[in-house]
Write an enzyme that holds these catalytic residues in place. Structure first.
Site, PDB file in Angstrom:
ATOM      1  N   ARG A  67       3.321  -0.669 -11.258  1.00 43.63           N
ATOM      2  CA  ARG A  67       3.773  -2.044 -10.988  1.00 43.63           C
ATOM      3  C   ARG A  67       4.979  -1.976 -10.068  1.00 43.63           C
ATOM      4  NH1 ARG A  67      -0.256  -2.714 -13.271  1.00 43.63           N
ATOM      5  NH2 ARG A  67      -0.745  -4.023 -15.076  1.00 43.63           N
ATOM      6  N   GLU A  69       1.080   1.537   8.070  1.00 42.91           N
ATOM      7  CA  GLU A  69       1.519   2.316   6.900  1.00 42.91           C
ATOM      8  C   GLU A  69       2.088   3.670   7.332  1.00 42.91           C
ATOM      9  OE1 GLU A  69      -1.995   1.965   4.349  1.00 42.91           O
ATOM     10  OE2 GLU A  69      -1.733  -0.211   4.476  1.00 42.91           O
ATOM     11  N   TYR A  73      -9.278   4.426   2.650  1.00 42.92           N
ATOM     12  CA  TYR A  73      -9.943   3.324   3.375  1.00 42.92           C
ATOM     13  C   TYR A  73     -11.448   3.531   3.490  1.00 42.92           C
ATOM     14  CZ  TYR A  73      -5.603   0.973   4.368  1.00 42.92           C
ATOM     15  OH  TYR A  73      -4.428   0.277   4.216  1.00 42.92           O
ATOM     16  N   THR A 128      16.226 -11.074  -9.363  1.00 42.79           N
ATOM     17  CA  THR A 128      16.573  -9.654  -9.133  1.00 42.79           C
ATOM     18  C   THR A 128      16.901  -9.344  -7.658  1.00 42.79           C
ATOM     19  OG1 THR A 128      14.217  -9.086  -9.173  1.00 42.79           O
ATOM     20  CG2 THR A 128      15.462  -8.680 -11.203  1.00 42.79           C
ATOM     21  N   HIS A 144       0.828  -1.213   0.000  1.00 42.16           N
ATOM     22  CA  HIS A 144       0.000   0.000   0.000  1.00 42.16           C
ATOM     23  C   HIS A 144       0.866   1.268   0.000  1.00 42.16           C
ATOM     24  CE1 HIS A 144      -3.688  -2.302   1.804  1.00 42.16           C
ATOM     25  NE2 HIS A 144      -3.650  -2.385   0.501  1.00 42.16           N
TER      26      HIS A 144
HETATM   27  C1  LIG Z   1       7.288  -7.129  -4.981  1.00 41.13           C
HETATM   28  C2  LIG Z   1       7.352  -7.348  -6.461  1.00 41.13           C
HETATM   29  C3  LIG Z   1       8.569  -7.282  -7.112  1.00 41.13           C
HETATM   30  C4  LIG Z   1       8.659  -7.522  -8.481  1.00 41.13           C
HETATM   31  N1  LIG Z   1       9.867  -7.458  -9.098  1.00 41.13           N
HETATM   32  C5  LIG Z   1       9.982  -7.693 -10.422  1.00 41.13           C
HETATM   33  C6  LIG Z   1      11.244  -7.635 -11.085  1.00 41.13           C
HETATM   34  O1  LIG Z   1      12.284  -7.402 -10.479  1.00 41.13           O
HETATM   35  N2  LIG Z   1      11.278  -7.858 -12.443  1.00 41.13           N
HETATM   36  C7  LIG Z   1      10.136  -8.150 -13.147  1.00 41.13           C
HETATM   37  O2  LIG Z   1      10.220  -8.336 -14.378  1.00 41.13           O
HETATM   38  N3  LIG Z   1       8.930  -8.216 -12.543  1.00 41.13           N
HETATM   39  C8  LIG Z   1       8.818  -7.979 -11.212  1.00 41.13           C
HETATM   40  N4  LIG Z   1       7.584  -8.004 -10.589  1.00 41.13           N
HETATM   41  C9  LIG Z   1       6.380  -8.247 -11.417  1.00 41.13           C
HETATM   42  C10 LIG Z   1       5.882  -6.919 -11.994  1.00 41.13           C
HETATM   43  O3  LIG Z   1       5.392  -6.096 -10.956  1.00 41.13           O
HETATM   44  C11 LIG Z   1       4.719  -7.099 -12.987  1.00 41.13           C
HETATM   45  O4  LIG Z   1       3.737  -7.886 -12.389  1.00 41.13           O
HETATM   46  C12 LIG Z   1       5.159  -7.724 -14.291  1.00 41.13           C
HETATM   47  O5  LIG Z   1       6.133  -6.902 -14.920  1.00 41.13           O
HETATM   48  C13 LIG Z   1       3.950  -7.894 -15.245  1.00 41.13           C
HETATM   49  O6  LIG Z   1       3.334  -6.652 -15.396  1.00 41.13           O
HETATM   50  P1  LIG Z   1       2.669  -6.236 -16.805  1.00 41.13           P
HETATM   51  O7  LIG Z   1       1.948  -4.968 -16.586  1.00 41.13           O
HETATM   52  O8  LIG Z   1       3.668  -6.316 -17.886  1.00 41.13           O
HETATM   53  O9  LIG Z   1       1.644  -7.419 -17.024  1.00 41.13           O
HETATM   54  P2  LIG Z   1       0.065  -7.363 -16.742  1.00 41.13           P
HETATM   55  O10 LIG Z   1      -0.585  -6.523 -17.751  1.00 41.13           O
HETATM   56  O11 LIG Z   1      -0.118  -7.051 -15.297  1.00 41.13           O
HETATM   57  O12 LIG Z   1      -0.286  -8.877 -17.010  1.00 41.13           O
HETATM   58  C14 LIG Z   1       0.238  -9.898 -16.143  1.00 41.13           C
HETATM   59  C15 LIG Z   1       0.273 -11.231 -16.884  1.00 41.13           C
HETATM   60  O13 LIG Z   1      -1.041 -11.620 -17.223  1.00 41.13           O
HETATM   61  C16 LIG Z   1      -1.070 -12.099 -18.557  1.00 41.13           C
HETATM   62  N5  LIG Z   1      -2.471 -11.906 -19.069  1.00 41.13           N
HETATM   63  C17 LIG Z   1      -2.924 -11.108 -20.051  1.00 41.13           C
HETATM   64  N6  LIG Z   1      -4.262 -11.246 -20.191  1.00 41.13           N
HETATM   65  C18 LIG Z   1      -4.654 -12.159 -19.271  1.00 41.13           C
HETATM   66  C19 LIG Z   1      -5.913 -12.727 -18.914  1.00 41.13           C
HETATM   67  N7  LIG Z   1      -7.028 -12.406 -19.552  1.00 41.13           N
HETATM   68  N8  LIG Z   1      -5.937 -13.659 -17.915  1.00 41.13           N
HETATM   69  C20 LIG Z   1      -4.821 -14.022 -17.255  1.00 41.13           C
HETATM   70  N9  LIG Z   1      -3.609 -13.488 -17.544  1.00 41.13           N
HETATM   71  C21 LIG Z   1      -3.522 -12.567 -18.524  1.00 41.13           C
HETATM   72  C22 LIG Z   1      -0.013 -11.271 -19.261  1.00 41.13           C
HETATM   73  O14 LIG Z   1       0.498 -11.921 -20.417  1.00 41.13           O
HETATM   74  C23 LIG Z   1       1.056 -11.189 -18.201  1.00 41.13           C
HETATM   75  O15 LIG Z   1       1.929 -12.298 -18.252  1.00 41.13           O
HETATM   76  C24 LIG Z   1       7.487  -7.802  -9.223  1.00 41.13           C
HETATM   77  C25 LIG Z   1       6.252  -7.844  -8.552  1.00 41.13           C
HETATM   78  C26 LIG Z   1       6.181  -7.633  -7.201  1.00 41.13           C
HETATM   79  C27 LIG Z   1       4.845  -7.688  -6.514  1.00 41.13           C
HETATM   80  C1  HEM Z   2      -8.782  -3.271   5.185  1.00 42.89           C
HETATM   81  C2  HEM Z   2      -8.562  -2.878   3.961  1.00 42.89           C
HETATM   82  C3  HEM Z   2      -7.668  -3.556   2.959  1.00 42.89           C
HETATM   83  C4  HEM Z   2      -7.267  -4.856   2.853  1.00 42.89           C
HETATM   84  C5  HEM Z   2      -7.610  -6.034   3.737  1.00 42.89           C
HETATM   85  C6  HEM Z   2      -6.399  -4.940   1.703  1.00 42.89           C
HETATM   86  C7  HEM Z   2      -5.771  -6.098   1.264  1.00 42.89           C
HETATM   87  C8  HEM Z   2      -4.851  -6.157   0.265  1.00 42.89           C
HETATM   88  C9  HEM Z   2      -4.074  -7.317  -0.096  1.00 42.89           C
HETATM   89  C10 HEM Z   2      -4.171  -8.677   0.562  1.00 42.89           C
HETATM   90  C11 HEM Z   2      -3.277  -6.975  -1.125  1.00 42.89           C
HETATM   91  C12 HEM Z   2      -2.279  -7.870  -1.853  1.00 42.89           C
HETATM   92  C13 HEM Z   2      -0.913  -7.678  -1.230  1.00 42.89           C
HETATM   93  C14 HEM Z   2       0.161  -8.488  -1.934  1.00 42.89           C
HETATM   94  O1  HEM Z   2      -0.053  -9.654  -2.172  1.00 42.89           O
HETATM   95  O2  HEM Z   2       1.192  -7.962  -2.252  1.00 42.89           O
HETATM   96  C15 HEM Z   2      -3.535  -5.596  -1.434  1.00 42.89           C
HETATM   97  C16 HEM Z   2      -2.934  -4.898  -2.449  1.00 42.89           C
HETATM   98  C17 HEM Z   2      -3.399  -3.687  -2.900  1.00 42.89           C
HETATM   99  N1  HEM Z   2      -4.296  -2.870  -2.256  1.00 42.89           N
HETATM  100 FE1  HEM Z   2      -5.229  -3.244  -0.530  1.00 42.89          FE
HETATM  101  N2  HEM Z   2      -6.313  -3.710   1.126  1.00 42.89           N
HETATM  102  C18 HEM Z   2      -7.071  -2.838   1.858  1.00 42.89           C
HETATM  103  C19 HEM Z   2      -7.230  -1.487   1.607  1.00 42.89           C
HETATM  104  C20 HEM Z   2      -6.849  -0.867   0.453  1.00 42.89           C
HETATM  105  C21 HEM Z   2      -7.150   0.509   0.111  1.00 42.89           C
HETATM  106  C22 HEM Z   2      -7.899   1.492   0.982  1.00 42.89           C
HETATM  107  C23 HEM Z   2      -6.639   0.721  -1.142  1.00 42.89           C
HETATM  108  C24 HEM Z   2      -6.709   1.983  -1.988  1.00 42.89           C
HETATM  109  C25 HEM Z   2      -7.778   2.506  -2.462  1.00 42.89           C
HETATM  110  C26 HEM Z   2      -5.979  -0.500  -1.553  1.00 42.89           C
HETATM  111  C27 HEM Z   2      -5.299  -0.680  -2.739  1.00 42.89           C
HETATM  112  C28 HEM Z   2      -4.501  -1.767  -3.027  1.00 42.89           C
HETATM  113  C29 HEM Z   2      -3.694  -1.866  -4.224  1.00 42.89           C
HETATM  114  C30 HEM Z   2      -3.647  -0.843  -5.351  1.00 42.89           C
HETATM  115  C31 HEM Z   2      -2.983  -3.070  -4.125  1.00 42.89           C
HETATM  116  C32 HEM Z   2      -1.939  -3.622  -5.121  1.00 42.89           C
HETATM  117  C33 HEM Z   2      -2.363  -4.812  -5.859  1.00 42.89           C
HETATM  118  C34 HEM Z   2      -3.241  -4.562  -7.051  1.00 42.89           C
HETATM  119  O3  HEM Z   2      -3.384  -3.426  -7.514  1.00 42.89           O
HETATM  120  O4  HEM Z   2      -3.758  -5.543  -7.550  1.00 42.89           O
HETATM  121  N3  HEM Z   2      -6.124  -1.431  -0.566  1.00 42.89           N
HETATM  122  N4  HEM Z   2      -4.482  -5.115  -0.557  1.00 42.89           N
END
Ligand SMILES: Cc1cc2nc3c(=O)[nH]c(=O)nc-3n(C[C@H](O)[C@H](O)[C@H](O)COP(=O)(O)OP(=O)(O)OC[C@H]3O[C@@H](n4cnc5c(N)ncnc54)[C@H](O)[C@@H]3O)c2cc1C
Ligand code: HEM
Length: 400
Positions: A207, A138, A96, A279, A86
């Protein structure tokens, strides 16, 4: 606000209903919230929305909370993970309210329960309690960023100073702040969020990317795997956008954060990665090397084949300089001699000296990969507390 015994009872009674409807409910909730607040489309990961991963992850968090309503402290590490995520996305306390109101209305609408029903009131109290814990966790992280030299709050503009192609799918980006200011001495293993305009969506998308080097004074480095289209599935939005950007282009970045980092440099450390999951391991390896730490390091890496083996020359150079750094590589495909093993990584096959009993173990890679290595490490007698995991998807790592 603390919950009454009656409310706790009501919440616990909801667990089976949530188990059955959890994903449908959170899917409904996301649609409702993003329709009411389209500005949040630039906050949430729409890639997770299209794959359903976020719906599963929030459902998982809500369910885990309901199950542990009497003892929320068991969720401490999950709270840390969510809070860092977050913070990395600049989520603030007023957000929230929006999530809470949409969540409660969604429960009411999906389960056909009026908003003034005691069940909804119980959920409002439970949500409020969880929100309070998250907001205060946070706040502590935001405060730490505000006080860390070189760190920052909010989105800061960075220029892509250099792009380095690591292999056919991974490219490293060297990022410099356009304000010319200082950078923080982050913990190796931490990540940043990057935000870019995705042309196809007409929206910005954030991302997370792990910093793939030890802290440097003048740049941050990330290494991004381009997610190509696979069969029916479209390519990844942000990774493809980033690969399409040029040196000199600008992107927005939040400050390094995350709770997966090198804990103890004096102990033996074992880094086990699959694919682009290397990485954080490279960042931690480099931090140890920078500090000339003599403790043993095992760098264990698995990938599809030699063509997608990123940063091999770097790891080889480190090994050549430091006797206490050992490596082991597995390629899924290749010829005998290309890697230590051809086939999937099986830690049972490694010389035991690479897997010291008292080491810290760091794992990052695809989910099935982490689950397999985690299971083997336990079989080899490594304690759970010594194993640290980073998931590049959402929802953490389900280990059973
Ligand atoms: C803590 C953390 C650290 C990370 N570090 C790295 C890093 O060091 N290097 C790195 O490369 N990435 C890293 N990632 C992953 C990165 O954040 C992105 O998730 C990744 O680059 C994919 O993002 P994107 O927008 O390109 O794909 P998105 O648009 O988010 O799509 C994700 C995947 O879904 C697939 N997809 C498309 N359509 C569908 C559908 N209909 N149903 C299901 N799947 C579908 C896509 O082909 C793709 O493979 C990290 C993530 C986290 C949470
Ligand atoms: C009690 C309240 C909330 C709970 C329990 C919750 C829970 C979670 C969990 C479990 C994740 C995934 C974490 C991970 O796997 O890395 C997540 C990610 C995220 N949360 Fe929350 N969240 C809460 C509130 C919020 C609020 C208030 C916002 C903003 C409007 C928010 C925005 C996001 C976003 C943007 C992500 C990143 C993942 C994504 O975009 O798919 N969350 N949260």
């Amino acid at each position: 606000m603390s919950l009454t015994p009656k409310q706790i009872e009501l919440i616990k009674a909801t667990v089976p209903v949530l188990r059955e409807n959890g994903v449908a409910l959170t899917g409904y909730f996301y649609n409702r919230m993003l329709n009411n607040h389209p500005e949040l489309k630039e906050v949430f990961n729409l890639g997770h929305q299209r794959s359903g991963a976020q719906a599963r992850s929030l459902a998982g968090a809500v369910l885990a909370y309901a199950e542990n309503i009497e003892n929320p402290s068991v969720l401490a590490s999950a709270i840390e993970l969510m809070a860092h995520k977050h913070v990395s996305l600049e989520i603030q306390a007023p957000d929230y309210q929006i999530v809470g109101s949409n969540l409660l209305h969604s429960i009411s609408e999906v389960l056909s329960i009026p908003m003034d029903d005691p069940l909804i009131e119980a959920w409002a109290a439970a949500y409020g309690q969880l929100a309070e814990v998250l907001i205060s966790t946070e706040k502590a992280i935001y405060d730490e960023h505000a006080q860390t030299q070189g760190s920052w709050l909010g989105w800061r503009t960075f220029k892509i100073a250099k792009k380095v192609v690591e292999n056919s799918e991974i490219t490293s980006f060297y990022l410099q702040p356009t304000d010319g200011g200082a950078l923080p001495h982050y913990k190796a293993g931490q990540y940043i969020s990057v935000r870019v305009l995705v042309e196809e969506l007409g929206l910005k998308q954030p991302r997370q990317y792990t910093l793939s080097d030890s802290p440097k004074t003048d740049h941050l480095r990330i290494s991004v795997k381009r997610e190509d289209p696979k069969g029916e599935l479209a390519g990844g939005w942000v990774s493809n956008t980033l690969h399409g950007l040029n040196e000199g282009d600008e992107i927005e970045v939040t400050a390094p954060t995350g709770n997966f980092f090198l804990i103890d440099s004096t102990k033996p450390n074992v880094f086990i990665s699959g694919g682009v999951g290397l990485t954080p391991m490279i960042a931690m390896l480099n931090q140890l090397v920078d500090a000339n730490i003599p403790a043993p390091v095992s760098f264990i890496h698995a990938c599809r084949n030699a063509e997608v083996h990123a940063m091999k020359p770097h790891v080889d150079a480190v090994k050549a300089r430091f006797d206490h750094v050992k490596s082991f590589t597995a390629y899924e495909q290749g010829n005998e001699g290309d890697a230590d093993v051809i086939g999937r990584l099986d830690l049972h096959q490694l010389p035991r000296e690479l897997l010291p009993t008292l080491a810290d173990y760091y794992l990052c890679g695809p989910l099935y990969f982490m689950q397999a290595q985690y299971k083997t490490l336990l079989e080899l007698g490594i304690a759970k507390e010594q194993i640290h995991l980073e998931a590049f998807g959402t929802g953490g790592v389900q280990l059973s």
